[in-house]
Design an enzyme around this catalytic site. Structure first.
Site, PDB file in Angstrom:
ATOM      1  CD  GLU A 219      95.952  59.334 144.340  1.00  7.83           C
ATOM      2  OE1 GLU A 219      95.993  58.185 143.849  1.00  7.83           O
ATOM      3  OE2 GLU A 219      94.895  59.866 144.701  1.00  7.83           O
ATOM      4  CG  ASP A 220      95.876  55.574 141.072  1.00  7.48           C
ATOM      5  OD1 ASP A 220      95.635  56.688 141.584  1.00  7.48           O
ATOM      6  OD2 ASP A 220      94.999  54.692 140.968  1.00  7.48           O
TER       7      ASP A 220
ATOM      8  N   GLY B 211      94.614  51.974 143.999  1.00  6.95           N
ATOM      9  CA  GLY B 211      95.254  52.131 142.699  1.00  6.95           C
ATOM     10  C   GLY B 211      96.765  52.245 142.696  1.00  6.95           C
TER      11      GLY B 211
ATOM     12  CG  PHE C 162      88.435  55.017 132.361  1.00  8.01           C
ATOM     13  CD1 PHE C 162      88.292  55.622 133.604  1.00  8.01           C
ATOM     14  CD2 PHE C 162      88.498  53.633 132.289  1.00  8.01           C
ATOM     15  CE1 PHE C 162      88.202  54.855 134.753  1.00  8.01           C
ATOM     16  CE2 PHE C 162      88.414  52.856 133.436  1.00  8.01           C
ATOM     17  CZ  PHE C 162      88.261  53.471 134.665  1.00  8.01           C
TER      18      PHE C 162
ATOM     19  CE  LYS D 215      92.164  60.256 132.918  1.00  5.32           C
ATOM     20  NZ  LYS D 215      90.845  59.715 133.310  1.00  5.32           N
TER      21      LYS D 215
ATOM     22  CG  ASP E 113      89.536  49.847 139.558  1.00  4.61           C
ATOM     23  OD1 ASP E 113      90.042  50.954 139.817  1.00  4.61           O
ATOM     24  OD2 ASP E 113      88.353  49.561 139.805  1.00  4.61           O
TER      25      ASP E 113
ATOM     26  NE  ARG F 280      92.126  47.442 141.921  1.00  2.00           N
ATOM     27  CZ  ARG F 280      91.803  48.722 142.086  1.00  2.00           C
ATOM     28  NH1 ARG F 280      92.662  49.666 141.714  1.00  2.00           N
ATOM     29  NH2 ARG F 280      90.659  49.079 142.609  1.00  2.00           N
TER      30      ARG F 280
ATOM     31  CG  ASP G 203      89.975  62.553 136.426  1.00  2.00           C
ATOM     32  OD1 ASP G 203      90.128  63.328 135.482  1.00  2.00           O
ATOM     33  OD2 ASP G 203      88.964  61.843 136.562  1.00  2.00           O
TER      34      ASP G 203
HETATM   35  P1  5GP Z   1      90.431  62.940 141.169  1.00  2.00           P
HETATM   36  O1  5GP Z   1      89.924  63.127 142.582  1.00  2.00           O
HETATM   37  O2  5GP Z   1      91.780  63.569 140.921  1.00  2.00           O
HETATM   38  O3  5GP Z   1      89.409  63.368 140.153  1.00  2.00           O
HETATM   39  O4  5GP Z   1      90.547  61.410 140.895  1.00  2.00           O
HETATM   40  C1  5GP Z   1      91.279  60.607 141.639  1.00  2.00           C
HETATM   41  C2  5GP Z   1      90.856  59.155 141.523  1.00  2.00           C
HETATM   42  O5  5GP Z   1      89.922  58.893 140.468  1.00  2.00           O
HETATM   43  C3  5GP Z   1      92.053  58.335 141.178  1.00  2.00           C
HETATM   44  O6  5GP Z   1      92.837  58.047 142.307  1.00  2.00           O
HETATM   45  C4  5GP Z   1      91.414  57.125 140.562  1.00  2.00           C
HETATM   46  O7  5GP Z   1      90.991  56.245 141.578  1.00  2.00           O
HETATM   47  C5  5GP Z   1      90.217  57.661 139.847  1.00  2.00           C
HETATM   48  N1  5GP Z   1      90.484  57.873 138.397  1.00  2.00           N
HETATM   49  C6  5GP Z   1      90.548  59.047 137.748  1.00  2.00           C
HETATM   50  N2  5GP Z   1      90.804  58.871 136.440  1.00  2.00           N
HETATM   51  C7  5GP Z   1      90.908  57.535 136.260  1.00  2.00           C
HETATM   52  C8  5GP Z   1      91.182  56.712 135.096  1.00  2.00           C
HETATM   53  O8  5GP Z   1      91.367  57.155 133.961  1.00  2.00           O
HETATM   54  N3  5GP Z   1      91.216  55.366 135.321  1.00  2.00           N
HETATM   55  C9  5GP Z   1      91.005  54.796 136.544  1.00  2.00           C
HETATM   56  N4  5GP Z   1      91.072  53.489 136.622  1.00  2.00           N
HETATM   57  N5  5GP Z   1      90.764  55.548 137.651  1.00  2.00           N
HETATM   58  C10 5GP Z   1      90.704  56.895 137.505  1.00  2.00           C
HETATM   59 MG    MG Z   2      93.905  56.732 143.386  1.00  2.00          MG
END
Ligand code: 5GP
Ligand code: MG
Length: 180
Positions: A104-105, A50, A157, A136, A164, A170, A108
């Protein structure tokens, strides 16, 4: 003008953050980083897939020297998305004694970084900072310090700018939010 809405597979998305807004914010983030990293030659560690677009733009917005590398974090995706990091792929440089900026992108729940940062700490870098284009905040389940935040977004989302939906979207230049 970019499309204000796009369809990917079964879902519709609406433009949420424009290409120009992202570009302006990326410049600001790079300027902020310069205060801390000028002359330090940090390692910029992009998290694939991402963050590849954000990392590319961020690095080109910086005016200090850095070493760039990418890693892939594969997580177990079982019945529940535990977010537990199973393995780190591609960390092929020695980070001991170096300043590291994880790029990081999106953050969440924070599960991914919550398990990855301690793994990185075990390799004894001089410091670790975390930069994420999107956060988020409402979804965060861990108290992780995020040093550089592009945009705080609601718990919906998003796709585009490297992010993606099921492998697609992407290439979009802006960030699009799932339509209500
Ligand atoms: P976390 O471990 O912080 O919950 O989530 C990290 C990963 O979840 C991100 O690097 C991404 O790959 C995916 N992710 C979380 N929220 C989103 C979103 O709204 N859109 C997309 N495309 N990926 C997300
Ligand atoms: Mg990521």
């Amino acid at each position: 003008m970019p499309d204000s809405s796009v369809s990917i597979k079964d879902l519709s998305f609406e433009l949420y953050i424009s290409e120009a807004q992202i570009a302006a914010r990326v410049q600001e983030m790079a300027a902020e980083m310069k205060k801390r990293y000028d002359g330090q030659q940090p390692i910029i560690l992009g998290v694939l897939n991402g963050a590849f677009v954000f990392a590319a733009d961020l690095v080109r917005a910086t005016t200090f020297e850095s070493v760039i590398s990418f890693i892939k974090l594969s997580s177990y995706r079982g019945m529940k998305s535990s977010g537990q990091v199973a393995s780190v792929i591609g960390l092929d440089i020695d980070i001991k004694g170096r300043h590291v900026i994880i790029v990081e992108d999106i953050i969440d729940t924070g599960n991914t970084m919550h398990s990855f940062v301690p793994e990185l700490e075990a390799l004894e870098p001089a410091s670790i900072a975390l930069a994420s284009l999107l956060v988020k905040r409402e979804a965060l389940e861990h108290d992780i310090p995020i040093d550089y935040v592009g945009f705080e977004i609601p718990n919906r989302f998003v796709v585009g700018y490297g992010l993606d939906y099921d492998g697609l979207g992407r290439q979009l230049k802006g960030i699009y939010q799932l339509a209500k």
